[in-house]
Design a protein around this motif. Structure first.
Motif, PDB file in Angstrom:
ATOM      1  N   GLU A   1      13.594 -29.068 -50.869  1.00  0.00           N
ATOM      2  CA  GLU A   1      13.462 -28.323 -52.123  1.00  0.00           C
ATOM      3  C   GLU A   1      14.039 -29.118 -53.288  1.00  0.00           C
ATOM      4  N   ALA A   2      15.154 -29.800 -53.050  1.00  0.00           N
ATOM      5  CA  ALA A   2      15.782 -30.591 -54.106  1.00  0.00           C
ATOM      6  C   ALA A   2      14.890 -31.737 -54.572  1.00  0.00           C
ATOM      7  N   LEU A   3      13.973 -32.157 -53.701  1.00  0.00           N
ATOM      8  CA  LEU A   3      13.024 -33.218 -54.050  1.00  0.00           C
ATOM      9  C   LEU A   3      11.748 -32.661 -54.674  1.00  0.00           C
ATOM     10  N   GLY A   4      11.681 -31.346 -54.826  1.00  0.00           N
ATOM     11  CA  GLY A   4      10.555 -30.716 -55.506  1.00  0.00           C
ATOM     12  C   GLY A   4       9.520 -30.063 -54.614  1.00  0.00           C
ATOM     13  N   ALA A   5       9.765 -30.005 -53.306  1.00  0.00           N
ATOM     14  CA  ALA A   5       8.778 -29.449 -52.389  1.00  0.00           C
ATOM     15  C   ALA A   5       8.839 -27.927 -52.318  1.00  0.00           C
ATOM     16  N   THR A   6       7.694 -27.329 -52.063  1.00  0.00           N
ATOM     17  CA  THR A   6       7.614 -25.949 -51.603  1.00  0.00           C
ATOM     18  C   THR A   6       7.684 -25.997 -50.082  1.00  0.00           C
ATOM     19  N   VAL A   7       8.534 -25.186 -49.483  1.00  0.00           N
ATOM     20  CA  VAL A   7       8.731 -25.242 -48.037  1.00  0.00           C
ATOM     21  C   VAL A   7       8.170 -23.992 -47.366  1.00  0.00           C
ATOM     22  N   ILE A   8       7.421 -24.222 -46.310  1.00  0.00           N
ATOM     23  CA  ILE A   8       6.941 -23.168 -45.415  1.00  0.00           C
ATOM     24  C   ILE A   8       7.633 -23.366 -44.081  1.00  0.00           C
ATOM     25  N   ILE A   9       8.202 -22.316 -43.544  1.00  0.00           N
ATOM     26  CA  ILE A   9       8.948 -22.408 -42.291  1.00  0.00           C
ATOM     27  C   ILE A   9       8.176 -21.681 -41.187  1.00  0.00           C
ATOM     28  N   GLY A  10       8.261 -22.201 -39.971  1.00  0.00           N
ATOM     29  CA  GLY A  10       7.495 -21.619 -38.890  1.00  0.00           C
ATOM     30  C   GLY A  10       8.328 -21.207 -37.692  1.00  0.00           C
ATOM     31  N   ILE A  11       7.913 -20.100 -37.065  1.00  0.00           N
ATOM     32  CA  ILE A  11       8.470 -19.685 -35.777  1.00  0.00           C
ATOM     33  C   ILE A  11       7.757 -20.498 -34.696  1.00  0.00           C
ATOM     34  N   PRO A  12       8.488 -21.119 -33.774  1.00  0.00           N
ATOM     35  CA  PRO A  12       7.836 -21.965 -32.766  1.00  0.00           C
ATOM     36  C   PRO A  12       6.951 -21.180 -31.814  1.00  0.00           C
ATOM     37  N   VAL A  13       6.123 -21.909 -31.074  1.00  0.00           N
ATOM     38  CA  VAL A  13       5.196 -21.282 -30.130  1.00  0.00           C
ATOM     39  C   VAL A  13       5.963 -20.551 -29.030  1.00  0.00           C
ATOM     40  N   PRO A  14       5.319 -19.596 -28.361  1.00  0.00           N
ATOM     41  CA  PRO A  14       5.999 -18.874 -27.283  1.00  0.00           C
ATOM     42  C   PRO A  14       6.486 -19.808 -26.171  1.00  0.00           C
ATOM     43  N   TYR A  15       7.601 -19.436 -25.602  1.00  0.00           N
ATOM     44  CA  TYR A  15       8.139 -20.092 -24.417  1.00  0.00           C
ATOM     45  C   TYR A  15       7.646 -19.314 -23.203  1.00  0.00           C
ATOM     46  N   LEU A  16       7.070 -20.032 -22.222  1.00  0.00           N
ATOM     47  CA  LEU A  16       6.447 -19.344 -21.097  1.00  0.00           C
ATOM     48  C   LEU A  16       7.377 -19.104 -19.913  1.00  0.00           C
ATOM     49  N   GLY A  17       8.595 -19.621 -19.973  1.00  0.00           N
ATOM     50  CA  GLY A  17       9.551 -19.313 -18.915  1.00  0.00           C
ATOM     51  C   GLY A  17       9.737 -20.431 -17.913  1.00  0.00           C
ATOM     52  N   ASN A  18      10.484 -20.129 -16.843  1.00  0.00           N
ATOM     53  CA  ASN A  18      10.910 -21.144 -15.881  1.00  0.00           C
ATOM     54  C   ASN A  18      10.140 -21.134 -14.571  1.00  0.00           C
ATOM     55  N   ASP A  19       9.063 -20.395 -14.481  1.00  0.00           N
ATOM     56  CA  ASP A  19       8.303 -20.384 -13.228  1.00  0.00           C
ATOM     57  C   ASP A  19       7.849 -21.802 -12.872  1.00  0.00           C
ATOM     58  N   VAL A  20       7.961 -22.163 -11.599  1.00  0.00           N
ATOM     59  CA  VAL A  20       7.608 -23.518 -11.168  1.00  0.00           C
ATOM     60  C   VAL A  20       6.126 -23.822 -11.350  1.00  0.00           C
ATOM     61  N   LEU A  21       5.296 -22.793 -11.500  1.00  0.00           N
ATOM     62  CA  LEU A  21       3.868 -23.013 -11.726  1.00  0.00           C
ATOM     63  C   LEU A  21       3.585 -23.685 -13.065  1.00  0.00           C
ATOM     64  N   LEU A  22       4.568 -23.658 -13.945  1.00  0.00           N
ATOM     65  CA  LEU A  22       4.337 -24.064 -15.329  1.00  0.00           C
ATOM     66  C   LEU A  22       4.591 -25.543 -15.591  1.00  0.00           C
ATOM     67  N   GLY A  23       4.650 -26.333 -14.544  1.00  0.00           N
ATOM     68  CA  GLY A  23       4.725 -27.780 -14.734  1.00  0.00           C
ATOM     69  C   GLY A  23       6.101 -28.305 -15.071  1.00  0.00           C
ATOM     70  N   ASN A  24       6.131 -29.239 -15.995  1.00  0.00           N
ATOM     71  CA  ASN A  24       7.363 -29.973 -16.314  1.00  0.00           C
ATOM     72  C   ASN A  24       8.430 -29.114 -16.974  1.00  0.00           C
ATOM     73  N   TYR A  25       9.637 -29.681 -17.017  1.00  0.00           N
ATOM     74  CA  TYR A  25      10.769 -29.137 -17.787  1.00  0.00           C
ATOM     75  C   TYR A  25      11.369 -27.867 -17.187  1.00  0.00           C
ATOM     76  N   VAL A  26      11.337 -27.735 -15.886  1.00  0.00           N
ATOM     77  CA  VAL A  26      11.972 -26.590 -15.228  1.00  0.00           C
ATOM     78  C   VAL A  26      13.470 -26.599 -15.529  1.00  0.00           C
ATOM     79  N   ASP A  27      13.994 -25.432 -15.884  1.00  0.00           N
ATOM     80  CA  ASP A  27      15.426 -25.202 -16.109  1.00  0.00           C
ATOM     81  C   ASP A  27      16.011 -25.900 -17.335  1.00  0.00           C
ATOM     82  N   MET A  28      15.178 -26.450 -18.193  1.00  0.00           N
ATOM     83  CA  MET A  28      15.715 -27.012 -19.436  1.00  0.00           C
ATOM     84  C   MET A  28      16.035 -25.919 -20.448  1.00  0.00           C
ATOM     85  N   TRP A  29      15.399 -24.752 -20.269  1.00  0.00           N
ATOM     86  CA  TRP A  29      15.669 -23.588 -21.105  1.00  0.00           C
ATOM     87  C   TRP A  29      16.095 -22.433 -20.208  1.00  0.00           C
ATOM     88  N   ALA A  30      16.663 -21.416 -20.798  1.00  0.00           N
ATOM     89  CA  ALA A  30      17.085 -20.232 -20.044  1.00  0.00           C
ATOM     90  C   ALA A  30      15.853 -19.452 -19.581  1.00  0.00           C
TER      91      ALA A  30
END
Length: 230
Positions: A124-153
């Motif tokens: 903003e200090a540089l003159g920009a208009t900022v749009i903020i976003g909510i990230p995509v849904p997290y699908l959980g820790n089921d092992v069916l979901l591929g990589n990154y098991v247990d990196m999130w709660a």
């Protein structure tokens, strides 16, 4: 004199709007086919009059005290330079997925809102208009979901689908920012019963793993951002 003034006005009118997309791997399009990351799809939706810049970095966090801060990256410097040089600039910031990792969240959650506001204020200090976003849904820790098991709660307590959306809405409201609700967009696009309806999301075939949508899902983000940019 009139001719010169008219020419100057025409130059201003014709100046392209810089749209700078900052964020993590879902801004990079880590699992996307070439040309199907969300900034590329957004560029096609916006058409002439806009220059879209993809300045995401995979795995990065908004918070400076988390494990891999975006502010340490060259893309952060690039984003600020683009904004500073542009006649008109919009920054689209979608962070949170990596801040929410189990290794990070407990150490950043208490001041995450304040840190995000400071992050936004740099642009903003540089003159920009900022749009903020909510990230995509997290699908959980089921092992069916591929990589990154247990990196999130587990899905029922992970901040991505729970406390983080409200934190981001608070930031948007407090600062008068445009808000892109990617979670609501995904629920609507795929007919899910809620943001936690991971089975419906997964069965669409539009996800690479528990946190990365494929081309169609990145198009959902692009469409949601497009609506706010216009």
């Amino acid at each position: 004199m009139y001719t010169l003034l008219a020419a100057l006005v025409a130059c201003v009118v014709q100046a392209e709007i810089a749209v700078v997309c900052v964020g993590d791997s879902n801004t990079v399009g880590k699992r996307a086919a070439s040309g199907h990351d969300y900034p590329a799809q957004l560029s096609r939706l916006l058409g002439s009059g806009y220059s879209v810049y993809a300045k995401g970095v995979g795995g990065r966090t908004m918070h400076s005290k988390a494990d891999e801060p975006y502010e340490d990256e060259e893309e952060y410097d690039d984003a600020r330079e683009i904004v500073e040089d542009a006649d008109v600039a919009i920054v689209v910031s979608i962070f949170g997925t990596n801040d929410a990792k189990a290794v990070n969240w407990d150490s950043v959650k208490d001041d995450w809102v304040d840190e995000y506001k400071k992050f936004i204020e740099v642009f903003e200090a540089l003159g920009a208009t900022v749009i903020i976003g909510i990230p995509v849904p997290y699908l959980g820790n089921d092992v069916l979901l591929g990589n990154y098991v247990d990196m999130w709660a587990e899905i029922d307590v992970c901040p991505i689908n729970n406390v983080m959306p409200e934190m981001i809405r608070t930031i948007a409201a407090d600062k008068g920012l445009g808000l892109v609700d990617a979670q609501a967009a995904f629920v609507d696009a795929y007919g899910a019963s809620s943001v936690d309806d991971w089975v419906t999301f997964w069965n669409t075939g539009h996800w690479a793993d528990r946190v990365h949508p494929l081309d169609h899902g990145l198009g959902v983000i692009a469409q949601a951002v497009h609506e706010k940019v216009l």
